[in-house]
Motif scaffolding. Structure first.
Motif, PDB file in Angstrom:
ATOM      1  N   ALA A   1      57.123  14.564  17.955  1.00  0.00           N
ATOM      2  CA  ALA A   1      57.163  13.143  17.602  1.00  0.00           C
ATOM      3  C   ALA A   1      56.221  12.787  16.454  1.00  0.00           C
ATOM      4  O   ALA A   1      56.399  11.765  15.801  1.00  0.00           O
ATOM      5  CB  ALA A   1      56.821  12.303  18.822  1.00  0.00           C
ATOM      6  N   GLY A   2      55.200  13.615  16.229  1.00  0.00           N
ATOM      7  CA  GLY A   2      54.180  13.262  15.250  1.00  0.00           C
ATOM      8  C   GLY A   2      53.097  12.379  15.833  1.00  0.00           C
ATOM      9  O   GLY A   2      52.422  11.624  15.105  1.00  0.00           O
ATOM     10  N   VAL A   3      52.910  12.448  17.154  1.00  0.00           N
ATOM     11  CA  VAL A   3      51.826  11.694  17.790  1.00  0.00           C
ATOM     12  C   VAL A   3      50.489  12.289  17.355  1.00  0.00           C
ATOM     13  O   VAL A   3      50.277  13.492  17.444  1.00  0.00           O
ATOM     14  CB  VAL A   3      51.956  11.718  19.329  1.00  0.00           C
ATOM     15  CG1 VAL A   3      50.728  11.082  19.990  1.00  0.00           C
ATOM     16  CG2 VAL A   3      53.225  10.992  19.772  1.00  0.00           C
ATOM     17  N   LYS A   4      49.601  11.425  16.882  1.00  0.00           N
ATOM     18  CA  LYS A   4      48.287  11.876  16.425  1.00  0.00           C
ATOM     19  C   LYS A   4      47.219  11.662  17.495  1.00  0.00           C
ATOM     20  O   LYS A   4      46.270  12.448  17.591  1.00  0.00           O
ATOM     21  CB  LYS A   4      47.902  11.129  15.141  1.00  0.00           C
ATOM     22  CG  LYS A   4      46.709  11.717  14.410  1.00  0.00           C
ATOM     23  CD  LYS A   4      46.980  13.152  13.976  1.00  0.00           C
ATOM     24  CE  LYS A   4      45.809  13.763  13.237  1.00  0.00           C
ATOM     25  NZ  LYS A   4      45.950  15.217  13.057  1.00  0.00           N
ATOM     26  N   VAL A   5      47.368  10.604  18.297  1.00  0.00           N
ATOM     27  CA  VAL A   5      46.423  10.331  19.381  1.00  0.00           C
ATOM     28  C   VAL A   5      47.193   9.860  20.612  1.00  0.00           C
ATOM     29  O   VAL A   5      48.053   8.978  20.508  1.00  0.00           O
ATOM     30  CB  VAL A   5      45.383   9.245  18.987  1.00  0.00           C
ATOM     31  CG1 VAL A   5      44.417   8.984  20.145  1.00  0.00           C
ATOM     32  CG2 VAL A   5      44.611   9.642  17.729  1.00  0.00           C
ATOM     33  N   GLN A   6      46.885  10.456  21.765  1.00  0.00           N
ATOM     34  CA  GLN A   6      47.520  10.086  23.034  1.00  0.00           C
ATOM     35  C   GLN A   6      46.437   9.786  24.060  1.00  0.00           C
ATOM     36  O   GLN A   6      45.503  10.563  24.229  1.00  0.00           O
ATOM     37  CB  GLN A   6      48.410  11.224  23.541  1.00  0.00           C
ATOM     38  CG  GLN A   6      49.027  10.976  24.918  1.00  0.00           C
ATOM     39  CD  GLN A   6      50.097   9.902  24.891  1.00  0.00           C
ATOM     40  OE1 GLN A   6      51.086  10.006  24.164  1.00  0.00           O
ATOM     41  NE2 GLN A   6      49.912   8.861  25.696  1.00  0.00           N
ATOM     42  N   CYS A   7      46.569   8.645  24.736  1.00  0.00           N
ATOM     43  CA  CYS A   7      45.680   8.324  25.858  1.00  0.00           C
ATOM     44  C   CYS A   7      46.278   8.897  27.141  1.00  0.00           C
ATOM     45  O   CYS A   7      47.471   8.741  27.403  1.00  0.00           O
ATOM     46  CB  CYS A   7      45.508   6.819  26.003  1.00  0.00           C
ATOM     47  SG  CYS A   7      44.552   6.061  24.683  1.00  0.00           S
ATOM     48  N   PHE A   8      45.427   9.544  27.940  1.00  0.00           N
ATOM     49  CA  PHE A   8      45.830  10.125  29.222  1.00  0.00           C
ATOM     50  C   PHE A   8      45.088   9.409  30.341  1.00  0.00           C
ATOM     51  O   PHE A   8      43.850   9.449  30.399  1.00  0.00           O
ATOM     52  CB  PHE A   8      45.507  11.622  29.258  1.00  0.00           C
ATOM     53  CG  PHE A   8      46.332  12.457  28.318  1.00  0.00           C
ATOM     54  CD1 PHE A   8      47.521  13.037  28.746  1.00  0.00           C
ATOM     55  CD2 PHE A   8      45.941  12.652  27.002  1.00  0.00           C
ATOM     56  CE1 PHE A   8      48.291  13.811  27.881  1.00  0.00           C
ATOM     57  CE2 PHE A   8      46.694  13.418  26.129  1.00  0.00           C
ATOM     58  CZ  PHE A   8      47.879  13.998  26.571  1.00  0.00           C
ATOM     59  N   ALA A   9      45.842   8.774  31.235  1.00  0.00           N
ATOM     60  CA  ALA A   9      45.229   7.978  32.301  1.00  0.00           C
ATOM     61  C   ALA A   9      44.982   8.811  33.556  1.00  0.00           C
ATOM     62  O   ALA A   9      45.824   9.618  33.956  1.00  0.00           O
ATOM     63  CB  ALA A   9      46.123   6.792  32.642  1.00  0.00           C
ATOM     64  N   ILE A  10      43.818   8.593  34.161  1.00  0.00           N
ATOM     65  CA  ILE A  10      43.552   9.081  35.515  1.00  0.00           C
ATOM     66  C   ILE A  10      44.092   8.010  36.459  1.00  0.00           C
ATOM     67  O   ILE A  10      43.546   6.912  36.539  1.00  0.00           O
ATOM     68  CB  ILE A  10      42.046   9.267  35.766  1.00  0.00           C
ATOM     69  CG1 ILE A  10      41.449  10.291  34.796  1.00  0.00           C
ATOM     70  CG2 ILE A  10      41.775   9.665  37.208  1.00  0.00           C
ATOM     71  CD1 ILE A  10      39.924  10.284  34.773  1.00  0.00           C
ATOM     72  N   TYR A  11      45.189   8.304  37.119  1.00  0.00           N
ATOM     73  CA  TYR A  11      45.762   7.373  38.089  1.00  0.00           C
ATOM     74  C   TYR A  11      45.994   8.122  39.390  1.00  0.00           C
ATOM     75  O   TYR A  11      46.695   9.136  39.418  1.00  0.00           O
ATOM     76  CB  TYR A  11      47.085   6.782  37.582  1.00  0.00           C
ATOM     77  CG  TYR A  11      47.831   6.017  38.654  1.00  0.00           C
ATOM     78  CD1 TYR A  11      47.306   4.832  39.168  1.00  0.00           C
ATOM     79  CD2 TYR A  11      49.027   6.501  39.174  1.00  0.00           C
ATOM     80  CE1 TYR A  11      47.972   4.148  40.169  1.00  0.00           C
ATOM     81  CE2 TYR A  11      49.707   5.822  40.172  1.00  0.00           C
ATOM     82  CZ  TYR A  11      49.174   4.637  40.669  1.00  0.00           C
ATOM     83  OH  TYR A  11      49.828   3.963  41.671  1.00  0.00           O
ATOM     84  N   LEU A  12      45.383   7.631  40.458  1.00  0.00           N
ATOM     85  CA  LEU A  12      45.538   8.261  41.764  1.00  0.00           C
ATOM     86  C   LEU A  12      46.744   7.655  42.469  1.00  0.00           C
ATOM     87  O   LEU A  12      46.761   6.462  42.786  1.00  0.00           O
ATOM     88  CB  LEU A  12      44.269   8.070  42.605  1.00  0.00           C
ATOM     89  CG  LEU A  12      42.992   8.677  41.995  1.00  0.00           C
ATOM     90  CD1 LEU A  12      41.788   8.406  42.900  1.00  0.00           C
ATOM     91  CD2 LEU A  12      43.152  10.175  41.778  1.00  0.00           C
ATOM     92  N   SER A  13      47.736   8.475  42.680  1.00  0.00           N
ATOM     93  CA  SER A  13      48.997   8.035  43.260  1.00  0.00           C
ATOM     94  C   SER A  13      48.804   7.408  44.641  1.00  0.00           C
ATOM     95  O   SER A  13      47.863   7.727  45.371  1.00  0.00           O
ATOM     96  CB  SER A  13      49.947   9.234  43.374  1.00  0.00           C
ATOM     97  OG  SER A  13      51.026   8.956  44.213  1.00  0.00           O
ATOM     98  N   ASP A  14      49.749   6.511  44.997  1.00  0.00           N
ATOM     99  CA  ASP A  14      49.760   5.887  46.329  1.00  0.00           C
ATOM    100  C   ASP A  14      49.827   6.916  47.447  1.00  0.00           C
ATOM    101  O   ASP A  14      49.467   6.628  48.590  1.00  0.00           O
ATOM    102  CB  ASP A  14      50.967   4.951  46.464  1.00  0.00           C
ATOM    103  CG  ASP A  14      50.677   3.583  45.875  1.00  0.00           C
ATOM    104  OD1 ASP A  14      49.519   3.342  45.501  1.00  0.00           O
ATOM    105  OD2 ASP A  14      51.611   2.768  45.787  1.00  0.00           O
ATOM    106  N   SER A  15      50.318   8.114  47.126  1.00  0.00           N
ATOM    107  CA  SER A  15      50.444   9.153  48.146  1.00  0.00           C
ATOM    108  C   SER A  15      49.068   9.670  48.605  1.00  0.00           C
ATOM    109  O   SER A  15      48.956  10.312  49.642  1.00  0.00           O
ATOM    110  CB  SER A  15      51.277  10.321  47.627  1.00  0.00           C
ATOM    111  OG  SER A  15      50.648  10.933  46.516  1.00  0.00           O
ATOM    112  N   ILE A  16      48.015   9.380  47.827  1.00  0.00           N
ATOM    113  CA  ILE A  16      46.642   9.725  48.246  1.00  0.00           C
ATOM    114  C   ILE A  16      46.130   8.555  49.089  1.00  0.00           C
ATOM    115  O   ILE A  16      45.821   7.485  48.569  1.00  0.00           O
ATOM    116  CB  ILE A  16      45.728   9.958  47.026  1.00  0.00           C
ATOM    117  CG1 ILE A  16      46.279  11.108  46.173  1.00  0.00           C
ATOM    118  CG2 ILE A  16      44.299  10.263  47.462  1.00  0.00           C
ATOM    119  CD1 ILE A  16      45.570  11.290  44.842  1.00  0.00           C
TER     120      ILE A  16
END
Length: 313
Positions: A39-54
């Motif tokens: 895609a040519g993505v230069k910067v990507q944010c990665f979220a820490i999200y704890l699923s409802d299953s936890i």
């Protein structure tokens, strides 16, 4: 054209399914290294999200996801962790893709400010204060009581401000949004939210909220969640995103628009926008309707200006 994407949940998928491989073009992973490169993505944010299953999320769960982020994402030779302005400029000077670590929901911090400071040391640079429901700090947008921040939540906002962690109001209740405007003195973001005037979903922003983000020189990440884009249709075309962009621009927010896909956090997709590798389809639609300088700003430039101003120096 360069791209920054302000929100994805690939980290959660990698955590929940250890068989997935960030290095490969996985069908189950909307965001992978090959697709970012495609895609040519230069910067990507990665979220820490704890699923409802936890059932009972703890700080240890968060630390496991931080560890996973470092082992499976930023260890890749084509990726580089961005923690400050110097890192951002280094990414721009090289062929690498920048990765920014964020947190979605304060639940597992359990009100412990030491935990917050540890996450800052580990590279977390933006925090979404709630998911849809209430936690110890504030109410989310779907919490029935529709309250705002707790006393401790407001203290935590001042800690974020002191540390230079960017506050993210996506998922936050309306009451809490306006309390944050009063308490948090720095620019803030809505990393993955659209315009309520165009699609009246509770997760979208009212005109007054959009104006408040513009006023504080914040940023709105237009998101690809189909039912946040068009509340009436199941098959949502990419052109429907332009209505949200036009509306934010009409309120004076041309310089406050970016994208925050929410890829890997969704189970429905827009037409021709099934994964991050298909950003080219957005670029095509944008180029038919806006000047090249505007398209470059929406895709990357506005996020860049915001981050170079608000990341630690």
């Amino acid at each position: 054209m360069r791209i920054m994407d302000g929100h994805c949940d690939a980290l959660t998928k990698l955590y929940m399914n250890p068989k997935l491989d960030f290095d490969k073009e996985e069908q189950e992973l909307d965001v992978s290294y090959p697709r970012l490169k495609q895609a040519g993505v230069k910067v990507q944010c990665f979220a820490i999200y704890l699923s409802d299953s936890i059932q009972q999320p703890t700080f240890d769960h968060i630390l496991q996801m931080v560890d996973l982020f470092h082992r499976k994402i930023v260890r890749h030779p084509g990726m580089k962790l961005i923690q400050n302005v110097e890192d951002w400029r280094a990414v721009e000077a090289e062929e690498q893709i920048g990765a920014i670590l964020t947190l979605e929901g304060l639940d597992a911090l359990a009100g412990n400010m030491t935990h917050l400071r540890i996450l800052h040391h580990l590279g977390v640079r933006s925090i979404g204060l709630t998911w849809n429901y209430a936690n110890w700090a504030a109410d989310g947008v779907m919490e029935p009581r529709k309250s705002g921040f707790t006393r401790k939540g407001k203290l935590m906002l001042k800690e974020l401000e002191t540390m230079g962690i960017i506050a993210d109001v996506s998922h936050l209740s309306v009451t809490a949004f306006w309390e944050l405007v009063e308490v948090y003195a720095k620019p803030f973001i809505a990393s993955h939210s659209n315009a309520q005037k165009v699609c009246p979903h509770p997760r979208n922003l009212s005109d007054d909220q959009i104006k408040a983000i513009i006023q504080c020189q914040g940023l709105i990440g237009i998101t690809f969640v189909p039912y946040f884009v068009d509340c009436a249709n199941l098959a949502v075309p990419i052109t429907a995103l332009l209505k949200h962009i036009d509306h934010v621009c009409s309120l004076g927010g041309e310089g406050n628009i970016g994208f925050g896909s929410d890829f890997d956090g969704i189970e429905q997709w827009m037409k021709d926008l099934r994964h991050v590798g298909q950003y080219g389809n957005i670029i095509e639609a944008l180029c038919k309707n806006y000047k090249e300088t505007q398209v470059e700003a929406f895709l990357y430039g506005n996020w860049r200006n915001f981050m170079l101003t608000n990341l630690p120096k």
